[in-house]
Design a protein around this motif. Structure first.
Motif: not given
Length: 295
Positions: A14-29, A67-73
């Motif tokens: 993300r802008p400013g060097g931030r990073c958002v961590h996301a996960w997925r558990r695949p399924g049938s829906t 795990s996700s970085t705080p925003r500077p603003d």
């Protein structure tokens, strides 16, 4: 549930060097985007994953959590919406059904009015519509969430000591021996089950609460809502007998003003946390989600 049940992991720059961590558990829906609450993380959905093994679930740690970085603003609903859209883009998901709890419900509504073409339905769990009884200053918010921010300066020796404090001061109806609670709260800590400091940015917590409670952001978004929405609301806020986040009259007014777009259901015998963080609450939440998925 273990972290392995989220078999896919993405780091979204993300802008400013931030990073958002996301996960997925695949399924049938169809894919479901789960957005957690104010002081939680993606592992809030531990109970949901167990109750709905077929659901294709995506969940990110909001900025300043886990795990996700705080925003500077300043942290805002709009900022979280931008992050959630970036997660969907990274996973190649054009449209999703959204499941939001507490703060996640407010973000979900804002997401639906910002990018309605990306959202098929909303399932809101004790959050989303503006509340009538709410703090009126940042100082009141800081006092209201002092139980959360007070934990941040402690190096917890192990997970058990952290669980005990969370249950005693924030979620008294939860079972401290619940294995899903251990999975959920371990993700809060730097060393997981071995303890450490809580991975929560206190300023982001209060910033987000301020955008929800001290501005008209939530009310404006609700007026612009155009996707089918269900609201599951708890009988109590924190503990048995406590005043709820939403009274029956307040919910009825939201439903009446929506011209049929919003439906609502009371979850009796549960408080705010228990709407998701109990087996019975997760079962009710999943039933509501399945109605959204079938619509």
């Amino acid at each position: 549930m273990s972290a392995d049940d989220f078999s896919q992991h993405v780091e979204v720059r993300r802008p400013g060097g931030r990073c958002v961590h996301a996960w997925r558990r695949p399924g049938s829906t169809r894919p479901v985007l789960g957005i957690h609450g104010l002081s939680s993380t993606s592992r809030l959905w531990s109970w949901t994953l167990a109750a709905a093994p077929d659901v294709d679930l995506v969940a990110a740690d909001l900025s300043g959590r886990g795990s996700s970085t705080p925003r500077p603003d300043a942290s805002t609903l709009a900022g979280h919406v931008a992050d959630q859209l970036a997660v969907l883009d990274a996973l190649g998901l054009e449209t999703v059904d959204v499941l939001g709890m507490s703060l996640g419900g407010f973000i979900a509504v804002q997401l639906a009015v910002t990018a309605p073409e990306r959202v098929r339905s909303l399932t809101l769990l004790d959050g989303g519509p503006p509340t009538v009884r709410r703090p009126t200053s940042r100082e009141q918010l800081e006092a209201a969430f002092a139980d959360r921010t007070a934990r941040l300066g402690t190096d917890w020796p192990d997970l058990a000591s952290y669980v005990d404090v969370v249950v005693a001061h924030t979620a008294p109806l939860l079972d401290p021996a619940d294995p899903h609670l251990a999975t959920c709260l371990a993700h809060d800590l730097e060393r997981g089950r071995d303890g450490g400091r809580v991975r929560l940015d206190g300023r982001a917590l209060v910033d987000d609460a301020a955008d929800v409670f001290l501005t008209d952001t939530a009310a404006d978004a609700l007026r612009r809502l155009s996707v089918p929405t269900q609201l599951l609301h708890a009988e109590w806020s924190v503990g048995a007998g406590s005043p709820p986040a939403y009274t029956d009259d307040e919910v009825a007014a939201v439903v009446a003003a929506s011209d049929g777009l919003v439906t609502a259901e009371l979850l009796p015998g549960h408080d705010h946390a228990g709407v998701v963080m109990t087996d019975s609450g997760a079962a009710a939440s999943v039933r509501a989600l399945r109605r959204s998925l079938a619509g």
